[in-house]
Design an enzyme around this catalytic site. Structure first.
Site, mmCIF file in Angstrom:
data_model
loop_
_atom_site.group_PDB
_atom_site.id
_atom_site.type_symbol
_atom_site.label_atom_id
_atom_site.label_comp_id
_atom_site.label_asym_id
_atom_site.label_seq_id
_atom_site.Cartn_x
_atom_site.Cartn_y
_atom_site.Cartn_z
ATOM 1 N N LYS A 75 6.404 -1.809 1.948
ATOM 2 C CA LYS A 75 5.197 -1.222 2.550
ATOM 3 C C LYS A 75 4.055 -2.217 2.421
ATOM 4 O O LYS A 75 3.165 -2.100 1.582
ATOM 5 C CB LYS A 75 4.879 0.133 1.909
ATOM 6 C CG LYS A 75 4.044 1.031 2.821
ATOM 7 C CD LYS A 75 4.175 2.479 2.448
ATOM 8 C CE LYS A 75 3.194 3.382 3.189
ATOM 9 N NZ LYS A 75 3.303 3.383 4.639
ATOM 10 N N GLU B 261 12.839 3.090 13.530
ATOM 11 C CA GLU B 261 11.812 4.072 13.133
ATOM 12 C C GLU B 261 10.682 3.988 14.136
ATOM 13 O O GLU B 261 10.823 3.373 15.198
ATOM 14 C CB GLU B 261 11.332 3.785 11.700
ATOM 15 C CG GLU B 261 10.727 2.406 11.529
ATOM 16 C CD GLU B 261 10.203 2.133 10.110
ATOM 17 O OE1 GLU B 261 9.945 3.075 9.359
ATOM 18 O OE2 GLU B 261 10.051 0.935 9.788
ATOM 19 N N LEU C 202 11.175 1.648 6.772
ATOM 20 C CA LEU C 202 10.507 2.077 5.540
ATOM 21 C C LEU C 202 11.200 3.342 5.026
ATOM 22 O O LEU C 202 11.409 4.278 5.797
ATOM 23 C CB LEU C 202 9.029 2.379 5.833
ATOM 24 C CG LEU C 202 8.243 2.668 4.563
ATOM 25 C CD1 LEU C 202 7.873 1.366 3.863
ATOM 26 C CD2 LEU C 202 7.007 3.478 4.846
ATOM 27 N N TYR D 36 0.823 -1.212 0.000
ATOM 28 C CA TYR D 36 0.000 0.000 0.000
ATOM 29 C C TYR D 36 0.851 1.253 0.000
ATOM 30 O O TYR D 36 2.073 1.198 0.173
ATOM 31 C CB TYR D 36 -0.958 -0.001 1.203
ATOM 32 C CG TYR D 36 -0.306 0.338 2.535
ATOM 33 C CD1 TYR D 36 0.524 -0.562 3.206
ATOM 34 C CD2 TYR D 36 -0.528 1.583 3.128
ATOM 35 C CE1 TYR D 36 1.107 -0.240 4.425
ATOM 36 C CE2 TYR D 36 0.055 1.917 4.348
ATOM 37 C CZ TYR D 36 0.867 0.999 4.994
ATOM 38 O OH TYR D 36 1.451 1.328 6.191
HETATM 39 N N1 PDD Z 1 2.863 5.187 7.431
HETATM 40 N N2 PDD Z 1 7.632 4.007 8.680
HETATM 41 C C1 PDD Z 1 6.490 3.286 8.778
HETATM 42 C C2 PDD Z 1 6.530 1.954 9.423
HETATM 43 C C3 PDD Z 1 5.298 3.830 8.245
HETATM 44 O O1 PDD Z 1 4.162 3.109 8.311
HETATM 45 C C4 PDD Z 1 5.305 5.118 7.656
HETATM 46 C C5 PDD Z 1 4.080 5.742 7.061
HETATM 47 C C6 PDD Z 1 6.522 5.826 7.600
HETATM 48 C C7 PDD Z 1 6.619 7.192 6.970
HETATM 49 O O2 PDD Z 1 6.595 7.128 5.558
HETATM 50 P P1 PDD Z 1 6.008 8.323 4.688
HETATM 51 O O3 PDD Z 1 6.757 9.540 5.077
HETATM 52 O O4 PDD Z 1 6.269 7.915 3.299
HETATM 53 O O5 PDD Z 1 4.534 8.434 5.035
HETATM 54 C C8 PDD Z 1 7.662 5.220 8.111
HETATM 55 C C9 PDD Z 1 1.649 5.624 6.792
HETATM 56 C C10 PDD Z 1 1.383 7.091 6.858
HETATM 57 C C11 PDD Z 1 0.499 4.761 7.281
HETATM 58 O O6 PDD Z 1 0.710 3.558 7.371
HETATM 59 O O7 PDD Z 1 -0.599 5.279 7.526
#
Ligand code: PDD
Length: 284
Positions: A144, A176, A200, A30
């Protein structure tokens, strides 16, 4: 309005078969893409990461980038808010339950839009609380994947503690957050854990790195130890839904002075300027 397998429809009408491998196995990937002033932010970066996730799970991308772009632009038009949060999911489709891939199957493609819920003024002014926990996820955190049970359980620990995020430690190093990337400011230098299979590769993380580099903010991309995390003057978390947020308590103790610090305020300002610039280009 949502998009499902070739059609736009109200979310109440959208159904998927129970044998969808996303439902049975979490066999899908996703993206979450923020939309500012009806323009998807960093769409190229999100589509590139989607491709990398699909490649990792050996699923052919059902669309070219130009097709994704058209679907996304149409869905933005069909929804009310100017600022939206798009959620896009591709699963391996519907097949008799068997762990190994089905021979022929059409992937399920789903995109929904919700109004963007940015960080509140209070969160930006006062920061949020975080806790730490051992990072007990798999070794492909760069994918992801919709299989988010470990992240769900880790985030719930934060919710149980009245906090906003759980910061994860693996082998004594910060990886993270459960749904965000994390940065530490130590002796005035922004420390960013390097991209690897253990985190991620965040799109917002990239924005922060770019803004820091373009504005001579001291930055080091390197492993961050647990003691550096605990001793940091500032901690930030970043994600597509919350942009950059200051963490002001960690495991119940104040981070630095217990207030969002000067480096956060600078980065927050740079981020807002960056968005304002994009809005101006969009309008003219
Ligand atoms: N999550 N690390 C993890 C485990 C994440 O699920 C996310 C984002 C990020 C940040 O990535 P980005 O800057 O590309 O949003 C890092 C999204 C927002 C979610 O699962 O809702």
């Amino acid at each position: 309005m949502i998009y499902l397998n070739g059609e736009f429809m109200p979310i109440e009408k959208a159904v998927i078969p129970v044998l969808d491998r996303g439902f049975i196995f979490g066999d899908g990937v996703y993206e979450v893409i923020p939309v500012y002033a009806r323009r998807p932010f960093r769409l190229g970066g999100h589509l590139a990461r989607l491709q990398a996730s699909l490649d990792s799970i050996r699923l052919k991308n059902p669309h070219h980038d130009s097709q994704w772009q058209k679907l996304i632009e149409r869905l933005i038009e069909l929804n009310e808010s100017d600022d939206q949060s798009l959620y896009l999911q591709v699963t391996r489709g519907v097949a008799k339950r068997d762990h190994a891939f089905p021979e022929t199957v059409t992937p399920t493609v789903f995109i929904m839009s919700n109004p963007l819920m940015p960080a509140t003024a209070d969160q930006i002014e006062n920061g949020v609380g975080a806790i730490t926990a051992p990072d007990n996820r798999w070794l492909r955190c760069d994918v992801k994947s919709t299989a988010l049970l470990p992240n769900v359980l880790l985030r719930q620990l934060a919710a149980d503690a009245g906090c906003a995020e759980t910061l994860l430690l693996r082998d004594g190093m910060l990886t993270e957050g459960s749904a965000s990337n994390a940065f530490v400011v130590s002796e005035g230098v922004v420390l960013a854990p390097p991209k690897s299979n253990l985190m991620l590769p965040g799109i917002t993380y990239d924005v922060v790195l770019e803004l820091a580099q373009a504005n001579d903010v001291p930055l080091e991309v390197r492993n961050v130890s647990e003691s550096e995390l605990r001793g940091g003057e500032e901690i930030w978390i970043t994600s597509s839904s919350k942009e950059v947020l200051p963490v002001t308590t960690l495991d119940g103790k104040a981070v630095g002075k217990g207030r969002p610090g000067p480096a956060f305020r600078r980065m927050h300002g740079l981020f807002q300027d960056h968005k304002a610039q994009l809005r101006r280009t969009a309008n003219g």
